[in-house]
Design an enzyme around this catalytic site. Structure first.
Site, PDB file in Angstrom:
ATOM      1  N   LYS A  13       0.890  -1.217  -0.112  1.00 49.93           N
ATOM      2  CA  LYS A  13       0.102  -0.033   0.113  1.00 49.93           C
ATOM      3  C   LYS A  13       1.167   1.314   0.125  1.00 49.93           C
ATOM      4  O   LYS A  13       0.574   2.100  -0.732  1.00 49.93           O
ATOM      5  CB  LYS A  13      -1.079   0.105   1.075  1.00 49.93           C
ATOM      6  N   ARG A  88     -10.170   0.926   8.417  1.00 52.57           N
ATOM      7  CA  ARG A  88      -9.945  -0.646   8.836  1.00 52.57           C
ATOM      8  C   ARG A  88     -10.962  -1.367   9.496  1.00 52.57           C
ATOM      9  O   ARG A  88     -10.929  -2.430   9.401  1.00 52.57           O
ATOM     10  CB  ARG A  88      -8.771  -0.427   9.821  1.00 52.57           C
ATOM     11  N   ARG A 127      11.264  -6.124   4.777  1.00 49.85           N
ATOM     12  CA  ARG A 127      11.188  -4.573   5.239  1.00 49.85           C
ATOM     13  C   ARG A 127      11.631  -4.442   6.548  1.00 49.85           C
ATOM     14  O   ARG A 127      12.388  -3.450   6.597  1.00 49.85           O
ATOM     15  CB  ARG A 127       9.362  -4.160   5.297  1.00 49.85           C
ATOM     16  N   ARG A 133      11.180  -1.129  11.732  1.00 49.59           N
ATOM     17  CA  ARG A 133       9.722  -0.673  12.509  1.00 49.59           C
ATOM     18  C   ARG A 133       9.727  -1.759  13.348  1.00 49.59           C
ATOM     19  O   ARG A 133       9.528  -2.895  13.392  1.00 49.59           O
ATOM     20  CB  ARG A 133       8.569  -0.837  11.303  1.00 49.59           C
ATOM     21  N   ARG A 144      -0.927  -8.783  13.237  1.00 48.82           N
ATOM     22  CA  ARG A 144      -1.382  -7.555  12.365  1.00 48.82           C
ATOM     23  C   ARG A 144      -2.225  -8.338  11.486  1.00 48.82           C
ATOM     24  O   ARG A 144      -3.280  -7.803  10.910  1.00 48.82           O
ATOM     25  CB  ARG A 144      -0.329  -6.636  11.900  1.00 48.82           C
TER      26      ARG A 144
HETATM   27  P1  AMP Z   1       0.120   0.894   9.206  1.00 52.62           P
HETATM   28  O1  AMP Z   1       1.183   1.534   8.880  1.00 52.62           O
HETATM   29  O2  AMP Z   1      -1.120   1.228   8.190  1.00 52.62           O
HETATM   30  O3  AMP Z   1       0.415  -0.575   9.078  1.00 52.62           O
HETATM   31  O4  AMP Z   1      -0.448   1.112  10.615  1.00 52.62           O
HETATM   32  C1  AMP Z   1       0.266   0.828  11.819  1.00 52.62           C
HETATM   33  C2  AMP Z   1      -0.308   0.576  13.038  1.00 52.62           C
HETATM   34  O5  AMP Z   1      -1.182   1.732  13.168  1.00 52.62           O
HETATM   35  C3  AMP Z   1      -1.299  -0.387  12.895  1.00 52.62           C
HETATM   36  O6  AMP Z   1      -0.961  -1.900  13.074  1.00 52.62           O
HETATM   37  C4  AMP Z   1      -2.427  -0.086  14.044  1.00 52.62           C
HETATM   38  O7  AMP Z   1      -2.002  -0.447  15.300  1.00 52.62           O
HETATM   39  C5  AMP Z   1      -2.365   1.510  13.971  1.00 52.62           C
HETATM   40  N1  AMP Z   1      -3.428   1.868  12.782  1.00 52.62           N
HETATM   41  C6  AMP Z   1      -3.008   2.463  11.657  1.00 52.62           C
HETATM   42  N2  AMP Z   1      -4.227   2.879  11.117  1.00 52.62           N
HETATM   43  C7  AMP Z   1      -5.222   2.434  11.844  1.00 52.62           C
HETATM   44  C8  AMP Z   1      -6.765   2.489  11.701  1.00 52.62           C
HETATM   45  N3  AMP Z   1      -7.575   3.016  10.669  1.00 52.62           N
HETATM   46  N4  AMP Z   1      -7.209   1.982  12.763  1.00 52.62           N
HETATM   47  C9  AMP Z   1      -6.961   1.437  14.043  1.00 52.62           C
HETATM   48  N5  AMP Z   1      -5.458   1.446  14.004  1.00 52.62           N
HETATM   49  C10 AMP Z   1      -4.795   1.997  12.987  1.00 52.62           C
END
Ligand code: AMP
Length: 191
Positions: A13, A88, A127, A133, A144
């Site tokens: 993404k 999400r 990654r 990260r 996740r």
């Molecule tokens: P990402 O970079 O999109 O994988 O997001 C990293 C982390 O941020 C996720 O594993 C969640 O803990 C949190 N997060 C990001 N977007 C959301 C969302 N829309 N709703 C809830 N938690 C989120």
């Protein structure tokens, strides 16, 4: 154009979003980036969610909805945007629709990047070597993915029912995937 890009962690993404926002000249609204920024800035929200993010759980809907709502009010969002990592959950999708309809707007497209789970795990392991990260650690990755699987089905159904869902094959090179995405968004722009 107002687009949401959906897909499991590691689906590409972030990579595809970068290309798409350049192609369409729209801002990239990544909730993951916003939250990581809040954590590194040490804001009240950041401090309250750090543990949750690092363990692979989801930040509570009201926190995310408030954060995205504020971002959508910024002037650069008037010409459209790409939402990455949001919505999400079904509650987030419904709340987004409400926020947009209050402005007389609606989402134009929900782009699902579909990648096999095994490929996703391999990508996330790669990654981890380059990005460091904390949530790319293996047990967190699996958590996740579990979280994603639980939330994704109703979300995809919601957008499918509204005729907004386009599923893109996320396998192959970034160029191949982007060509597929571009075909879909260019067609949408013409319609
Ligand atoms: P990402 O970079 O999109 O994988 O997001 C990293 C982390 O941020 C996720 O594993 C969640 O803990 C949190 N997060 C990001 N977007 C959301 C969302 N829309 N709703 C809830 N938690 C989120």
């Amino acid at each position: 154009m107002r687009i949401a890009i959906l897909g499991p962690p590691g689906a590409g993404k972030g990579t595809q979003s970068k290309r798409l926002i350049e192609h369409l000249s729209i801002p990239h609204l990544s909730t993951g980036d916003m939250l990581r920024q809040a954590v590194s800035d040490g804001t009240a929200v950041g401090r309250s969610i750090e543990q949750l993010i690092n363990s692979g759980g989801l930040v509570p809907d009201p926190v995310i909805i408030e954060m995205v709502g504020q971002r959508l009010d910024q002037p650069d969002c008037q010409r459209g945007y790409l939402l990455d990592g949001f919505p999400r959950t079904l509650a987030q999708a419904k709340s987004l629709d409400e926020t947009l309809s209050e402005k007389g707007e609606s989402l134009d497209l929900a782009l699902e990047l579909h990648v096999d789970e095994e490929a996703v795990i391999q990508r996330l392991q790669a990654r981890r070597k380059t990005e460091d990260r904390p949530d790319d650690e293996m047990s967190t990755v699996l958590e996740r993915l579990r979280t994603f699987r639980r939330q994704a089905a109703p979300l995809l159904e919601y957008y499918r029912d509204r005729g907004l869902l386009e599923t893109i094959d996320g396998s192959g090179s970034p160029d191949d995937v982007f060509a597929r995405i571009k075909a879909v968004t260019d067609k949408k722009k013409r319609s």
